[in-house]
Design a protein around this motif. Structure first.
Motif, short mmCIF file in Angstrom:
data_model
loop_
_atom_site.label_atom_id
_atom_site.label_comp_id
_atom_site.label_asym_id
_atom_site.label_seq_id
_atom_site.Cartn_x
_atom_site.Cartn_y
_atom_site.Cartn_z
N HIS A 295 -4.73 -0.20 10.85
CA HIS A 295 -6.01 0.56 10.93
C HIS A 295 -5.63 1.97 9.98
CE1 HIS A 295 -5.08 3.77 13.79
NE2 HIS A 295 -4.30 2.92 14.46
N GLU A 296 -4.37 2.30 10.23
CA GLU A 296 -3.94 3.67 9.25
C GLU A 296 -3.87 3.20 7.96
OE1 GLU A 296 -0.95 5.79 12.47
OE2 GLU A 296 -0.32 4.17 11.30
N TRP A 297 -3.49 1.80 7.53
CA TRP A 297 -3.52 1.46 6.10
C TRP A 297 -5.10 1.53 5.65
CZ3 TRP A 297 0.08 1.00 2.59
CH2 TRP A 297 1.43 0.51 3.09
N LEU B 80 3.29 1.89 9.10
CA LEU B 80 1.65 2.31 9.46
C LEU B 80 1.18 1.13 10.05
CD1 LEU B 80 0.72 3.93 6.18
CD2 LEU B 80 1.72 4.88 8.28
N ARG C 155 7.56 3.48 16.39
CA ARG C 155 5.86 3.93 16.55
C ARG C 155 5.40 3.14 17.62
NH1 ARG C 155 2.11 4.75 12.26
NH2 ARG C 155 1.88 6.45 13.82
N ASP D 163 -7.71 2.98 6.75
CA ASP D 163 -8.26 4.12 6.75
C ASP D 163 -7.74 5.12 5.38
OD1 ASP D 163 -9.56 4.17 9.25
OD2 ASP D 163 -8.19 5.61 10.21
N ARG D 164 -6.73 4.88 4.88
CA ARG D 164 -6.27 5.52 3.81
C ARG D 164 -6.54 4.72 2.49
NH1 ARG D 164 -3.80 6.50 8.09
NH2 ARG D 164 -2.81 8.62 8.50
N PRO E 31 3.17 -2.00 13.69
CA PRO E 31 3.24 -1.26 12.23
C PRO E 31 4.02 -2.19 11.23
CG PRO E 31 4.90 -0.43 13.88
CD PRO E 31 4.16 -1.29 14.49
N TYR F 112 -8.88 -1.19 15.58
CA TYR F 112 -8.79 0.45 16.35
C TYR F 112 -8.36 0.10 17.73
CZ TYR F 112 -10.22 1.83 11.60
OH TYR F 112 -10.49 2.41 10.44
N GLU G 42 0.88 9.32 1.85
CA GLU G 42 1.27 9.54 3.32
C GLU G 42 2.73 10.17 3.19
OE1 GLU G 42 0.53 9.33 7.56
OE2 GLU G 42 -0.95 9.27 5.54
#
Length: 387
Positions: free
Chosen positions: A208-210, A205, A385, A212-213, A199, A228, A75
């Motif tokens: 959900h960003e974690w 992050l 963020r 997702d990756r 975050p 989400y 990322e």
């Protein structure tokens, strides 16, 4: 003097299970070897212990394929074109092996986020470099011989029950070696539901960003209610007022979305004269009388944003209040001090290079300019963020 020893219960505290696994003994031994080699006197004993646990957990992550470190460096590369902040990685740096530069970052991250009172820690501090070099042979040997922790294989790919998903997200939010440092001051005050809007980790992050990756197929995580989050619905009346404010603002500024005002009287005049707000205490912000160097930022959808006491730091060519000498003293604080500069304004300043004077030393610090967005993410978290 009694030798300091790390115990299995401390190791388990940064893991998603409570019963000792077969591989844990190796990593606890590694953490103790790291502790014996740790000479960072700037860190108090509790944080030296944490640091050594984190470095051992980093090795375990790389060996076992948990994916946290790889997620972070991928990322960071996606955002900034390089795998790590601050330091240029060597030619033999490999994303799927342990690296001295990685260890140097973990040392800085632990020190910077330690909850005792201290200023911003230079990531290029020579003690960090020396400690990373001292740890290097231990982590390189461990990479070659350490056992995989089978409990971490494919950890993010699935969950059997809602409760298991909650446990995994709770661990990810603030109890892994990579997210615990950032959450230490806040975790006791974050309600379970709020984890989804706060975050975490060095890149700030959202959960959900974690996921997702980290997950091979992230779609399964969409089953977790609230993970989400959707944008809140803005009433049409508010939208219309925001659009009107935008039109009046930009008509006065010849299309510019930022205005700089030297004092409260100028602010009040802008609100009542340009934006046509009623001239009363409910609309003219009398609580800001004692402040100066105001910045107004307008957005067609969000409306008006106000910052106080920061205009002198912003090297916008259209800013008549920019004062380089004051900016050299204060601009770095915009990247590191919660609520000093609103997120939307700080994003714009960084994107446009309007904080050229931001430095830790008071002189030109190229590492600050090159990593300004990362510093803001890492230090401010939600206050950079969040919306």
């Amino acid at each position: 003097m009694k030798k300091s020893i790390l115990y299995p219960k401390e190791w388990l505290a940064i893991h998603p299970y409570t019963a000792v696994r077969p591989s844990d003994a190796y990593y606890v031994t590694l953490a103790n070897e790291l502790l014996a080699a740790c000479t960072l006197t700037e860190l108090s004993e509790p944080f030296r212990r944490k640091l050594c646990l984190y470095v051992a957990a980093y090795v375990e992550d790389v060996v076992s394929g948990l994916g946290l470190w790889r997620c972070f460096t991928k990322e960071h590369t996606a955002l900034y074109g390089k795998p790590l902040p601050f330091r240029k990685v060597s030619a033999d740096w490999l994303s799927d092996e342990v690296n001295e530069e990685d260890v140097a970052f973990l040392i800085w991250n632990t020190w910077q986020k330690a909850t005792f009172s201290h200023g911003f820690v230079s990531p290029l501090h020579p003690d960090i470099t020396r400690q990373a070099a001292a740890f290097r042979p231990l982590v390189e040997r461990a990479y070659e011989e350490a056992p995989e922790n089978e409990a971490l294989a494919g950890f993010w790919d699935t969950f059997a029950t809602k409760e298991e998903a909650e446990r995994k997200l709770t661990w990810l939010f603030g109890h892994t070696y990579l997210t615990e440092p950032s959450m230490q001051p806040y975790i006791a005050h974050v309600a379970p539901r709020d984890r989804f809007i706060v975050p975490t980790g060095p890149l700030a992050l959202f959960l959900h960003e974690w996921t997702d990756r980290l997950a091979a197929d992230p779609s399964r995580w969409k089953e977790v209610e609230g993970l989400y989050t959707s944008e809140p619905e803005v009433p049409e009346r508010v939208k219309e007022q925001n659009r009107r404010n935008y039109e009046l603002f930009t008509a006065h500024t010849q299309g510019r979305e930022v205005a700089y005002l030297p004092d409260y009287e100028a602010l009040r005049g802008f609100l009542t004269g340009v934006l046509q707000w009623p001239d009363d205490d409910n609309h003219t912000l009398p609580q800001f009388r004692a402040h100066r160097d105001f910045v107004l930022l307008v957005n067609r959808e969000k409306g008006i944003l106000l910052a106080k006491d920061v205009a002198a730091c912003i090297a916008d060519p259209d800013n008549p209040l920019y004062r380089p000498e004051e900016a050299r003293r204060k601009a770095f604080r915009l990247l590191t001090e919660e609520m000093l500069c609103p997120p939307d304004l700080l994003h714009r300043c960084i994107a446009n290079g309007w904080l050229p004077d931001a430095s830790l030393s008071g002189e030109a610090d190229s590492w600050v300019q090159e990593n300004a967005d990362f510093i803001a993410r890492h230090t401010l978290l939600y206050y950079y963020r969040g919306d």
